[in-house]
Design a protein around this motif. Sequence first.
Motif, PDB file in Angstrom:
ATOM      1  N   LYS A 177      29.805  28.414  44.556  1.00  0.00           N
ATOM      2  CA  LYS A 177      31.142  28.625  43.981  1.00  0.00           C
ATOM      3  C   LYS A 177      31.214  28.065  42.568  1.00  0.00           C
ATOM      4  O   LYS A 177      31.785  28.687  41.665  1.00  0.00           O
ATOM      5  CB  LYS A 177      32.184  27.980  44.878  1.00  0.00           C
ATOM      6  CG  LYS A 177      33.612  28.275  44.453  1.00  0.00           C
ATOM      7  CD  LYS A 177      34.604  27.712  45.452  1.00  0.00           C
ATOM      8  CE  LYS A 177      36.040  28.045  45.028  1.00  0.00           C
ATOM      9  NZ  LYS A 177      37.032  27.503  45.999  1.00  0.00           N
ATOM     10  N   THR A 180      29.397  30.353  40.142  1.00  0.00           N
ATOM     11  CA  THR A 180      30.195  31.555  39.873  1.00  0.00           C
ATOM     12  C   THR A 180      31.319  31.243  38.894  1.00  0.00           C
ATOM     13  O   THR A 180      31.586  32.006  37.954  1.00  0.00           O
ATOM     14  CB  THR A 180      30.785  32.110  41.185  1.00  0.00           C
ATOM     15  OG1 THR A 180      29.726  32.406  42.087  1.00  0.00           O
ATOM     16  CG2 THR A 180      31.604  33.362  40.922  1.00  0.00           C
ATOM     17  N   GLN A 581      39.094  39.879  40.648  1.00  0.00           N
ATOM     18  CA  GLN A 581      38.146  39.524  41.702  1.00  0.00           C
ATOM     19  C   GLN A 581      37.110  40.621  41.961  1.00  0.00           C
ATOM     20  O   GLN A 581      35.917  40.310  42.145  1.00  0.00           O
ATOM     21  CB  GLN A 581      38.902  39.197  43.002  1.00  0.00           C
ATOM     22  CG  GLN A 581      38.009  38.602  44.087  1.00  0.00           C
ATOM     23  CD  GLN A 581      37.352  37.307  43.635  1.00  0.00           C
ATOM     24  OE1 GLN A 581      37.984  36.435  43.054  1.00  0.00           O
ATOM     25  NE2 GLN A 581      36.046  37.177  43.904  1.00  0.00           N
ATOM     26  N   PRO A 582      37.487  41.922  41.959  1.00  0.00           N
ATOM     27  CA  PRO A 582      36.453  42.953  42.163  1.00  0.00           C
ATOM     28  C   PRO A 582      35.364  42.901  41.084  1.00  0.00           C
ATOM     29  O   PRO A 582      34.183  43.134  41.368  1.00  0.00           O
ATOM     30  CB  PRO A 582      37.245  44.268  42.093  1.00  0.00           C
ATOM     31  CG  PRO A 582      38.624  43.895  42.485  1.00  0.00           C
ATOM     32  CD  PRO A 582      38.842  42.516  41.939  1.00  0.00           C
ATOM     33  N   GLN A 583      35.764  42.590  39.845  1.00  0.00           N
ATOM     34  CA  GLN A 583      34.784  42.499  38.768  1.00  0.00           C
ATOM     35  C   GLN A 583      33.885  41.274  38.964  1.00  0.00           C
ATOM     36  O   GLN A 583      32.679  41.328  38.698  1.00  0.00           O
ATOM     37  CB  GLN A 583      35.491  42.432  37.422  1.00  0.00           C
ATOM     38  CG  GLN A 583      34.552  42.584  36.222  1.00  0.00           C
ATOM     39  CD  GLN A 583      35.312  42.639  34.912  1.00  0.00           C
ATOM     40  OE1 GLN A 583      36.514  42.868  34.888  1.00  0.00           O
ATOM     41  NE2 GLN A 583      34.609  42.423  33.820  1.00  0.00           N
ATOM     42  N   ASP A 585      33.129  39.973  41.884  1.00  0.00           N
ATOM     43  CA  ASP A 585      32.240  40.332  42.997  1.00  0.00           C
ATOM     44  C   ASP A 585      31.091  41.207  42.514  1.00  0.00           C
ATOM     45  O   ASP A 585      29.941  41.028  42.936  1.00  0.00           O
ATOM     46  CB  ASP A 585      33.027  41.061  44.091  1.00  0.00           C
ATOM     47  CG  ASP A 585      34.078  40.161  44.749  1.00  0.00           C
ATOM     48  OD1 ASP A 585      33.955  38.924  44.622  1.00  0.00           O
ATOM     49  OD2 ASP A 585      35.009  40.710  45.368  1.00  0.00           O
ATOM     50  N   GLN A 586      31.406  42.162  41.636  1.00  0.00           N
ATOM     51  CA  GLN A 586      30.364  43.057  41.128  1.00  0.00           C
ATOM     52  C   GLN A 586      29.364  42.288  40.282  1.00  0.00           C
ATOM     53  O   GLN A 586      28.147  42.540  40.339  1.00  0.00           O
ATOM     54  CB  GLN A 586      31.012  44.186  40.300  1.00  0.00           C
ATOM     55  CG  GLN A 586      30.050  45.290  39.879  1.00  0.00           C
ATOM     56  CD  GLN A 586      29.482  46.045  41.055  1.00  0.00           C
ATOM     57  OE1 GLN A 586      30.133  46.198  42.083  1.00  0.00           O
ATOM     58  NE2 GLN A 586      28.252  46.509  40.923  1.00  0.00           N
ATOM     59  N   VAL A 588      28.580  39.044  40.506  1.00  0.00           N
ATOM     60  CA  VAL A 588      27.771  38.215  41.404  1.00  0.00           C
ATOM     61  C   VAL A 588      26.746  39.074  42.134  1.00  0.00           C
ATOM     62  O   VAL A 588      25.582  38.687  42.291  1.00  0.00           O
ATOM     63  CB  VAL A 588      28.675  37.483  42.414  1.00  0.00           C
ATOM     64  CG1 VAL A 588      27.842  36.792  43.490  1.00  0.00           C
ATOM     65  CG2 VAL A 588      29.557  36.473  41.688  1.00  0.00           C
ATOM     66  N   LYS A 589      27.174  40.265  42.549  1.00  0.00           N
ATOM     67  CA  LYS A 589      26.251  41.175  43.231  1.00  0.00           C
ATOM     68  C   LYS A 589      25.095  41.557  42.312  1.00  0.00           C
ATOM     69  O   LYS A 589      23.933  41.603  42.732  1.00  0.00           O
ATOM     70  CB  LYS A 589      27.009  42.435  43.671  1.00  0.00           C
ATOM     71  CG  LYS A 589      26.145  43.430  44.417  1.00  0.00           C
ATOM     72  CD  LYS A 589      26.960  44.665  44.817  1.00  0.00           C
ATOM     73  CE  LYS A 589      26.094  45.690  45.526  1.00  0.00           C
ATOM     74  NZ  LYS A 589      26.880  46.906  45.877  1.00  0.00           N
TER      75      LYS A 589
END
Length: 622
Positions: A177, A180, A581-583, A585-586, A588-589
């Motif tokens: 965390k 990130t 948050q979606p960005q 997540d992308q 981090v992915k």
Amino acid sequence: MMDNLRAAGNHVVLKIILGLIILSFVLTGVGNYLIGGNSDYAAKVNGHEISRGELEQAFNTERNRQQQMLGDQFSQLASNEGYMQQMRQQALSQLIDQALLDQYIKDLHMGISDDQVRDAIFNQQAFQTNGKFDNAKYNGLITSMGFTADQYAEALRKQLANQQLINAVANTDFMLKGETSKLVDLVAQQREIRQAIIDVNALAAKQTTTDDEISQYYQQHQSSFMAPEQFRVSYIKMDAASLQESASEADIQSWFDQHKADYSQPQRNRYSVIQTKTEADANAVLDALKKGEDFATLAKSKSIDPISARKGGDMGWLEPNTTPDELKNANLTEKGQLSGVIKSSVGFLIARLDDIQPEQVKPLSEVHDAVAEKVKQEKAVDAFYKMQQKVSEAASNDNESLAGAAEASGLKVVETDWFSQDSVPQDLDFDAVKQAIFNGGLVGQNGAPGNNSDIISVDGDRAFVLRISEHKPEAVKPLDQVKAQIADTLKHDKATQQAKEQANKLLADLNAGKQDVLQAAGLTLSASKTVDRNAQDPVAQSAFNLPQPVDNKPSWGVSEDMQGNVVLVALDKVSTGSMPQPQIDQMVKGVTQNNAQIAFEALLENLRKEAKIKYGAAAQMQ
């Protein structure tokens, strides 16, 4: 930095590793299971032999893939022996990697159950119709590829084991965390800047140049002033669409009678089967059926084929080209008719013909307009090819002009203006036509007109015959034609240099605390604006290379804008931004996938280092 993160998330190699598709594996690689060994092997990996046949198939698969991807460019690459040898070595390297992974999977005792294989088959879209598994489509596809159900299942089992290993490696990487959070702060950071522009064009207008400077620049940069090779072309264009004629009812009826198969559905049969391992088991099933036991019930309890057994033995509707030979040879002709025991490559079968759909032919009245269009097209194509023959003969007999070809075709000769490879007239903008014009074969000596071309077909329904009317070879433009252009370039270069010198002097004064130097130089700072790392403006990007401001004093730098002006940049404030948050997540992915790829490549590298790999004669170019 955002670009790097996006690149990590879209890495081609990683996508290949993580996105293996079962059916494409079957179509391109599973054939290796059917190829036997050979003393002339390609390689041995810890004692496992990779045969010449396996290498040839892998090489041809890669060759076909590149040919589809590169199109016409591939023929040039294929003529390069070094390139083809490199492709061959790449195919062998992939086979070696696969062998190493297979051995590693075996050492780890990773297994795939029958249920996993069955579920993978049922869930494969290529075997589905309207979202549901289609047994007939499944059997037709694997049969067309030369596989039995057992062979396909075994190949699929191996592929699923590979995927299991890959997923295990890919899912081991993660981000804490705190990591990130720091990455988000860095990527989403924003900076407030002001800028003062030194107008290079305004300075260029005040510059002067001499004839000596222009002449010297011309001599040193002649390659920049090349006039491209140019052509004037005469041509005749033939188009099948312009030759269409009406179709008589007699012609329509005749064509329909000859092509009824195009408007019919062949007879379809629906079968049910029970598959057993031994002939004795098959005879026992046949006896039970003759005694009146239910076929579907017996199929579910006795058949060893899990796919048809699940549906009570039902194979679905089969056309002649998808019906296995064993069922054809059973000679079942009536509904409900039961076969004897049938020996097959997968064991023994009992088959029943459940239903018959006779051949169905659409009446001419229903397809009349479509047939009429076909007749007109065929007539036009026939006339098109006859015209080509006449034009070809006329162009060959009179090789000094297109007059004879024009008379034979009844078409006009078109004359182009001058053009180069970068400005081909739209009517001639086809690869085959451009190849004929620019390959030099139609140019006579000293640029004089040469011979007429052969017939050049385009897209199947158009054709050209042409000749080079005039030709100018590539040459350096005279100084008089480019003198003004060179003068402008020299003035702009001088102005840019002057602007940079001025900016660097101002930068030194500003860093020394002299705040009034901009006003003295006639420059004004713009209003403050906030920029982020995604900005494409080079001035905004340069702001992220400047140190953070201290004691409420701006941090200064020099940059250039997209118009070529020199810019003094004042960095006033650095602040953290936010990211949806979606960005996050992308992002981090992307990072974790990139790390997973590195881990997977490291695994392969270690397996290679520890392996005993011996190359055979078949590893070389044939």
